[in-house]
Motif scaffolding. Structure first.
Motif, PDB file in Angstrom:
ATOM      1  N   GLU A  49       0.796  -1.217   0.000  1.00 20.91           N
ATOM      2  CA  GLU A  49       0.000   0.000   0.000  1.00 20.91           C
ATOM      3  C   GLU A  49       0.840   1.284   0.000  1.00 20.91           C
ATOM      4  O   GLU A  49       0.902   1.996   0.998  1.00 20.91           O
ATOM      5  CB  GLU A  49      -0.921  -0.028   1.218  1.00 20.91           C
ATOM      6  N   ARG A  50       1.408   1.560  -1.149  1.00 23.08           N
ATOM      7  CA  ARG A  50       2.216   2.780  -1.299  1.00 23.08           C
ATOM      8  C   ARG A  50       1.390   4.052  -1.139  1.00 23.08           C
ATOM      9  O   ARG A  50       1.924   5.113  -0.799  1.00 23.08           O
ATOM     10  CB  ARG A  50       2.884   2.752  -2.685  1.00 23.08           C
ATOM     11  N   ALA A  51       0.070   3.964  -1.324  1.00 26.37           N
ATOM     12  CA  ALA A  51      -0.772   5.163  -1.266  1.00 26.37           C
ATOM     13  C   ALA A  51      -1.245   5.498   0.142  1.00 26.37           C
ATOM     14  O   ALA A  51      -1.810   6.574   0.359  1.00 26.37           O
ATOM     15  CB  ALA A  51      -1.991   4.994  -2.181  1.00 26.37           C
ATOM     16  N   SER A  52      -1.041   4.609   1.117  1.00 27.13           N
ATOM     17  CA  SER A  52      -1.520   4.870   2.490  1.00 27.13           C
ATOM     18  C   SER A  52      -0.497   5.684   3.271  1.00 27.13           C
ATOM     19  O   SER A  52       0.186   5.176   4.156  1.00 27.13           O
ATOM     20  CB  SER A  52      -1.816   3.551   3.214  1.00 27.13           C
ATOM     21  N   VAL A  53      -0.408   6.957   2.938  1.00 31.55           N
ATOM     22  CA  VAL A  53       0.566   7.833   3.593  1.00 31.55           C
ATOM     23  C   VAL A  53       0.019   8.418   4.897  1.00 31.55           C
ATOM     24  O   VAL A  53       0.786   8.928   5.713  1.00 31.55           O
ATOM     25  CB  VAL A  53       0.995   8.969   2.645  1.00 31.55           C
ATOM     26  N   ILE A  54      -1.283   8.331   5.095  1.00 34.66           N
ATOM     27  CA  ILE A  54      -1.898   8.787   6.344  1.00 34.66           C
ATOM     28  C   ILE A  54      -2.324   7.551   7.129  1.00 34.66           C
ATOM     29  O   ILE A  54      -3.136   6.763   6.644  1.00 34.66           O
ATOM     30  CB  ILE A  54      -3.126   9.692   6.093  1.00 34.66           C
ATOM     31  N   PRO A  55      -1.816   7.331   8.332  1.00 36.00           N
ATOM     32  CA  PRO A  55      -2.193   6.136   9.093  1.00 36.00           C
ATOM     33  C   PRO A  55      -3.682   6.111   9.417  1.00 36.00           C
ATOM     34  O   PRO A  55      -4.364   7.149   9.410  1.00 36.00           O
ATOM     35  CB  PRO A  55      -1.362   6.274  10.378  1.00 36.00           C
ATOM     36  N   TYR A  56      -4.186   4.919   9.726  1.00 38.40           N
ATOM     37  CA  TYR A  56      -5.583   4.758  10.129  1.00 38.40           C
ATOM     38  C   TYR A  56      -5.747   5.313  11.542  1.00 38.40           C
ATOM     39  O   TYR A  56      -5.226   4.758  12.500  1.00 38.40           O
ATOM     40  CB  TYR A  56      -5.984   3.287  10.113  1.00 38.40           C
ATOM     41  N   ALA A  57      -6.486   6.400  11.654  1.00 40.54           N
ATOM     42  CA  ALA A  57      -6.657   7.065  12.945  1.00 40.54           C
ATOM     43  C   ALA A  57      -8.020   6.739  13.545  1.00 40.54           C
ATOM     44  O   ALA A  57      -8.959   6.335  12.841  1.00 40.54           O
ATOM     45  CB  ALA A  57      -6.519   8.579  12.773  1.00 40.54           C
ATOM     46  N   PHE A  58      -8.118   6.925  14.841  1.00 39.97           N
ATOM     47  CA  PHE A  58      -9.394   6.777  15.539  1.00 39.97           C
ATOM     48  C   PHE A  58     -10.291   7.951  15.136  1.00 39.97           C
ATOM     49  O   PHE A  58      -9.839   9.098  15.111  1.00 39.97           O
ATOM     50  CB  PHE A  58      -9.159   6.803  17.050  1.00 39.97           C
ATOM     51  N   HIS A  96      -3.837   9.888  20.465  1.00 34.36           N
ATOM     52  CA  HIS A  96      -2.802   9.978  19.426  1.00 34.36           C
ATOM     53  C   HIS A  96      -3.392  10.350  18.071  1.00 34.36           C
ATOM     54  O   HIS A  96      -2.643  10.771  17.175  1.00 34.36           O
ATOM     55  CB  HIS A  96      -2.045   8.653  19.310  1.00 34.36           C
ATOM     56  N   SER A  97      -4.698  10.193  17.907  1.00 32.81           N
ATOM     57  CA  SER A  97      -5.331  10.452  16.610  1.00 32.81           C
ATOM     58  C   SER A  97      -5.744  11.902  16.415  1.00 32.81           C
ATOM     59  O   SER A  97      -6.333  12.243  15.378  1.00 32.81           O
ATOM     60  CB  SER A  97      -6.549   9.535  16.429  1.00 32.81           C
ATOM     61  N   GLY A  98      -5.441  12.757  17.376  1.00 28.27           N
ATOM     62  CA  GLY A  98      -5.647  14.183  17.179  1.00 28.27           C
ATOM     63  C   GLY A  98      -4.726  14.723  16.103  1.00 28.27           C
ATOM     64  O   GLY A  98      -3.832  14.021  15.615  1.00 28.27           O
ATOM     65  N   ALA A  99      -4.914  15.960  15.725  1.00 29.34           N
ATOM     66  CA  ALA A  99      -4.157  16.545  14.606  1.00 29.34           C
ATOM     67  C   ALA A  99      -2.652  16.434  14.814  1.00 29.34           C
ATOM     68  O   ALA A  99      -1.905  16.051  13.902  1.00 29.34           O
ATOM     69  CB  ALA A  99      -4.566  17.998  14.420  1.00 29.34           C
ATOM     70  N   LYS A 100      -2.186  16.760  16.020  1.00 30.74           N
ATOM     71  CA  LYS A 100      -0.746  16.722  16.285  1.00 30.74           C
ATOM     72  C   LYS A 100      -0.206  15.298  16.240  1.00 30.74           C
ATOM     73  O   LYS A 100       0.832  15.019  15.625  1.00 30.74           O
ATOM     74  CB  LYS A 100      -0.465  17.343  17.653  1.00 30.74           C
ATOM     75  N   GLY A 101      -0.897  14.372  16.885  1.00 26.05           N
ATOM     76  CA  GLY A 101      -0.444  12.986  16.909  1.00 26.05           C
ATOM     77  C   GLY A 101      -0.478  12.337  15.542  1.00 26.05           C
ATOM     78  O   GLY A 101       0.446  11.594  15.170  1.00 26.05           O
ATOM     79  N   CYS A 353      -1.530  -3.927  16.700  1.00 27.04           N
ATOM     80  CA  CYS A 353      -1.621  -2.470  16.583  1.00 27.04           C
ATOM     81  C   CYS A 353      -1.111  -1.773  17.841  1.00 27.04           C
ATOM     82  O   CYS A 353      -1.299  -2.254  18.953  1.00 27.04           O
ATOM     83  CB  CYS A 353      -3.059  -2.050  16.333  1.00 27.04           C
ATOM     84  N   LEU A 354      -0.517  -0.608  17.640  1.00 26.16           N
ATOM     85  CA  LEU A 354      -0.070   0.245  18.733  1.00 26.16           C
ATOM     86  C   LEU A 354      -0.809   1.573  18.665  1.00 26.16           C
ATOM     87  O   LEU A 354      -1.177   2.038  17.576  1.00 26.16           O
ATOM     88  CB  LEU A 354       1.441   0.447  18.657  1.00 26.16           C
ATOM     89  N   PRO A 355      -1.060   2.206  19.795  1.00 29.36           N
ATOM     90  CA  PRO A 355      -1.962   3.369  19.810  1.00 29.36           C
ATOM     91  C   PRO A 355      -1.427   4.591  19.082  1.00 29.36           C
ATOM     92  O   PRO A 355      -2.218   5.453  18.688  1.00 29.36           O
ATOM     93  CB  PRO A 355      -2.151   3.651  21.303  1.00 29.36           C
ATOM     94  N   ASP A 356      -0.099   4.685  18.910  1.00 29.35           N
ATOM     95  CA  ASP A 356       0.440   5.841  18.191  1.00 29.35           C
ATOM     96  C   ASP A 356       0.636   5.569  16.708  1.00 29.35           C
ATOM     97  O   ASP A 356       1.233   6.361  15.989  1.00 29.35           O
ATOM     98  CB  ASP A 356       1.744   6.321  18.820  1.00 29.35           C
ATOM     99  N   MET A 357       0.122   4.410  16.245  1.00 27.01           N
ATOM    100  CA  MET A 357       0.071   4.055  14.821  1.00 27.01           C
ATOM    101  C   MET A 357       1.432   3.805  14.197  1.00 27.01           C
ATOM    102  O   MET A 357       1.592   3.851  12.971  1.00 27.01           O
ATOM    103  CB  MET A 357      -0.705   5.133  14.029  1.00 27.01           C
ATOM    104  N   GLY A 375       4.003  -4.924  15.397  1.00 23.97           N
ATOM    105  CA  GLY A 375       3.040  -3.834  15.568  1.00 23.97           C
ATOM    106  C   GLY A 375       2.755  -3.077  14.289  1.00 23.97           C
ATOM    107  O   GLY A 375       2.498  -1.868  14.320  1.00 23.97           O
ATOM    108  N   HIS A 376       2.735  -3.767  13.141  1.00 23.62           N
ATOM    109  CA  HIS A 376       2.578  -3.090  11.847  1.00 23.62           C
ATOM    110  C   HIS A 376       1.118  -2.886  11.443  1.00 23.62           C
ATOM    111  O   HIS A 376       0.849  -2.451  10.319  1.00 23.62           O
ATOM    112  CB  HIS A 376       3.325  -3.877  10.769  1.00 23.62           C
ATOM    113  N   ALA A 377       0.205  -3.211  12.343  1.00 20.61           N
ATOM    114  CA  ALA A 377      -1.222  -2.902  12.172  1.00 20.61           C
ATOM    115  C   ALA A 377      -1.766  -3.446  10.853  1.00 20.61           C
ATOM    116  O   ALA A 377      -1.627  -4.617  10.566  1.00 20.61           O
ATOM    117  CB  ALA A 377      -1.443  -1.398  12.312  1.00 20.61           C
ATOM    118  N   HIS A 378      -2.357  -2.560  10.046  1.00 18.94           N
ATOM    119  CA  HIS A 378      -2.986  -2.972   8.800  1.00 18.94           C
ATOM    120  C   HIS A 378      -1.982  -3.183   7.667  1.00 18.94           C
ATOM    121  O   HIS A 378      -2.380  -3.572   6.569  1.00 18.94           O
ATOM    122  CB  HIS A 378      -4.001  -1.909   8.343  1.00 18.94           C
TER     123      HIS A 378
END
Length: 413
Positions: A49-58, A96-101, A353-357, A375-378
């Protein structure tokens, strides 16, 4: 049996790590309780998945949270009895899924995502696995004008990442994928990713390459790992394996090794399912299709058309629950004509999965010779080779291609 390094876990991350260490001169023994590629690496949607540059956030929007609270959605489902146990971890994930995290996670993961395709190429070619890899990308499909318009805005907002994609109108979409339901009004075709028609087979092909190059694979129990007299030991069917170093690449089972050693790493499991289907007469799925609203993927695989579900929060050992799969099945059948089920029961996978993605990649802080890569999630299939390279560089004293600090196990202490 003596070696330089024991790699615990023969999924895509473990096999890739073993190959990279081997290429840098280490004598490696790869250990798993079953044959390579039969765990989480087997059951995914097959996307590099080269296009998934934004992690899956809550989700942070109140409307989304209220929608999921009803537990009637197809993309996320939860077990009520599991929620008290999962609550603290979900709270960390939300924070961690806020804008800064999320921005920090995006920066941390980008060097890995940028190299995911090229690192697979470095392994798939000598392994002779190119026949399992397609270069036609994957497509998001939409039947809602509002969702389609927002998807186009979101894609345009990724301009800084220089991703290649095409917006497909109704005519182009149906020409690209004949057989779609008439309600499908368009899509976004992501061109940079590659797709895999047998993820487990690809992992086994990489493992065969490791053995052909002189590596050793044995069946064994990673949970028997112990440190004695400065060495790491683990029991296998061929006897005791002894090494100076051990690498934990056990994905969802990693907790069984690091927790007894005193590490408090917040690793959680997101469960997911897949089922294979026959194609209806005259219908052929050309490339993976994602329904972002329904939260499932349809992908052409050697075993049939594979439907992979989104996220189920439940105890790792809970029995299979078909509720989510049935919801996705109903939605998918309204997108593309699925035939009969080809498996006796759904396959159940567990994403670590880890909470900081971000994954954990690097040394265990308090145990000499112990290393982590989990911990590589998806994106285990996506990131296996590139993370194997990064860890091998760290272990052999080479200059790492990117700063490994964001992946340190010490960030949780």
């Amino acid at each position: 049996m003596h070696c330089d390094t024991i790699v615990l876990g023969a999924g895509i991350v473990g096999v890739s790590t073993a190959l990279h260490l081997q290429a840098r001169g280490r004598k490696v023994v790869l250990i798993d309780r079953q044959q390579p590629g039969n765990g989480t690496s087997h059951g995914n949607a097959g996307l590099i998945e080269r296009a998934s540059v934004i992690p899956y956030a809550f989700p942070r929007q109140l409307s989304s949270l209220l929608r999921y609270a009803g537990n009637q959605q197809s993309d996320v489902r939860y077990s009520l009895k599991h929620l008290p146990k999962a609550g603290p971890w979900l709270l960390q994930y939300w924070r961690h899924s806020g804008a800064k995290g999320l921005a920090a996670a995006t920066r941390a993961m980008l060097p890995l995502v940028e190299r995911c395709v090229s690192e697979h190429d470095q392994l798939s070619e000598p392994a002779g696995m190119q026949h399992l890899i397609q270069t036609s990308g994957w497509i998001e499909a939409y039947s809602s004008p509002v969702a389609f318009a927002k998807a186009q805005q979101d894609a345009a907002a990724l301009k800084e990442f220089a991703l290649n994609y095409r917006v497909l109108d109704r005519t182009q979409m149906h020409a690209k994928q004949p057989g779609l339901h008439p309600d499908v009004i368009g899509g976004i075709h992501w061109l940079d990713p590659k797709t895999v028609s047998d993820p487990g087979g690809l992992t086994r092909g990489y493992a065969d390459l490791f053995v052909a190059r002189g590596g050793v694979f044995v069946i064994g129990d990673a949970l028997t790992l112990q440190q004695r007299v400065g060495k790491w030991e683990v029991l296998s069917e061929q006897g005791l394996v002894v090494a100076d170093e051990a690498v934990v690449t056990l994905g969802p089972q990693a907790r069984g090794v690091f927790e007894p050693l005193g590490y408090k790493i917040p690793l959680a499991i997101k469960r997911g399912y897949h089922m294979h289907y026959a194609a209806q007469p005259g219908a052929s799925l050309q490339q993976p299709l994602l329904d972002p609203v329904g939260g499932y993927v349809l992908a052409p695989m050697v075993g049939g058309i594979r439907l992979t579900t989104g996220i189920e929060f439940a105890d790792s050992d809970d029995p299979i629950n078909e509720i989510q799969l049935r919801r996705c099945e109903e939605l998918a059948s309204a997108f593309f004509p699925l035939g009969e089920r080809l498996n006796a029961e759904p396959w159940l996978g567990r994403r670590p999965c880890l909470p900081d993605m971000c994954p954990v990649i690097g040394p265990a802080p308090r145990h000499k010779g112990l290393w982590f890569n989990f911990g590589h999630a998806h994106h285990g299939l996506t990131l296996g080779p590139v993370c194997g390279r990064l860890l091998a560089e760290m272990m052999t004293g080479a200059a790492p291609f990117t700063d490994p600090t964001p992946y340190s196990a010490e960030r949780f202490h």
